[in-house]
Scaffold this active site. Structure first.
Site, mmCIF file in Angstrom:
data_model
loop_
_atom_site.group_PDB
_atom_site.id
_atom_site.type_symbol
_atom_site.label_atom_id
_atom_site.label_comp_id
_atom_site.label_asym_id
_atom_site.label_seq_id
_atom_site.Cartn_x
_atom_site.Cartn_y
_atom_site.Cartn_z
ATOM 1 N N HIS A 151 -4.309 56.339 145.866
ATOM 2 C CA HIS A 151 -4.073 54.834 145.478
ATOM 3 C C HIS A 151 -3.460 54.676 144.176
ATOM 4 C CE1 HIS A 151 -4.697 50.645 146.729
ATOM 5 N NE2 HIS A 151 -4.189 50.312 145.540
ATOM 6 N N GLU A 155 -8.555 56.674 157.993
ATOM 7 C CA GLU A 155 -9.177 55.924 157.214
ATOM 8 C C GLU A 155 -9.710 54.455 157.994
ATOM 9 O OE1 GLU A 155 -6.672 55.054 153.891
ATOM 10 O OE2 GLU A 155 -6.852 56.899 152.926
ATOM 11 N N HIS A 195 -4.406 54.482 158.490
ATOM 12 C CA HIS A 195 -5.342 53.636 158.214
ATOM 13 C C HIS A 195 -5.110 52.345 159.417
ATOM 14 C CE1 HIS A 195 -8.052 50.798 155.217
ATOM 15 N NE2 HIS A 195 -8.297 50.472 156.458
#
Length: 237
Positions: free
Chosen positions: A190, A70, A43
């Site tokens: 997550h 991401e 990310h």
């Protein structure tokens, strides 16, 4: 089979803390794949506090499994996807200053924006996934904007799991069954860890992929990277 994609952001965070190249991010990516990971996730935030733009291009050169990038879909991110053409692009709604992704897209409010971006990214041949919460209206909205997959934001599941795992999984199971019925692939991520991952997989066996970084890196400090990756893979059997 549910694939394990290892998020290597935290490795880059440790490296950046002292400068230089220790730990060597590229070597860690190679090792993750060698130890059994079926994907690598990054990310790259604009402030480059962990993964840098250059890291993304460097990882793309050596990644032999699925590469998942991401990010918030600004022009910087879209340019990166168009040039690299990774196997998967996961769109998240968090602003640049966010510590971590902590909410899913409102697929109804952002229908026009997401529809245009998804069409543009899919033109590169990249599979597109969007970060969503287990809300049936958001799932239906995801199908309307033609994304390939959703990634279920699992922090609420992880928080409730220790006290009431059946309640924790309820909305996720409902959302996943709806998504599957609408023809969407399903990812999850997550706060998934060795305590709650197996139950998630047992209850939703058709999850395509889980993306795990923070917990996996923390476990690797005690158990070693190779052993830790194997421990996570065993939760997904």
């Amino acid at each position: 089979m549910t694939k394990l994609s290892v998020n290597v952001n935290k490795i880059a965070t440790i490296r950046n803390a002292r400068g230089g190249n220790n730990p060597n991010l590229i070597q860690v990516v190679k090792d993750c794949e060698r130890f059994g990971a079926q994907g690598i996730t990054v990310h790259p935030r604009p402030d480059e506090r962990h993964i840098t733009t250059q890291d993304v291009y460097d990882i793309n050169e050596i990644c032999t499994t699925e590469f998942n990038i991401e990010g918030y879909p600004d022009e910087r991110y879209i340019k990166m996807i168009e040039e690299i053409k990774p196997q998967q692009a996961t769109l998240v709604p968090d602003p640049p200053e966010a510590i971590t992704s902590n909410a899913g897209w409102d697929t109804i409010k952002n229908k026009e924006l997401l529809s245009e971006i998804i069409l543009r990214l899919k033109a590169t041949g990249t599979r597109v996934s969007i970060f969503v919460e287990p809300d049936t209206k958001m799932i239906e909205g995801a199908a309307e904007i033609k994304t390939d997959r959703i990634e279920l934001y699992t922090e609420p599941y992880a928080e409730l799991y220790p006290s009431n795992k059946k309640s924790a999984i309820k909305d996720y199971l409902t959302a996943s069954l709806l998504a599957k019925g609408l023809g969407l692939g399903i990812n999850a991520g997550h706060d998934l860890d060795l305590n709650n991952l197996k139950y998630l997989k047992e209850q939703i066996p058709f999850i395509d992929e889980v993306s795990i970084g923070h917990a996996l890196v923390c476990d690797a400090l005690y158990s070693g990277l190779e052993n830790t990756i194997q421990m996570y893979l065993r939760q997904l059997i």
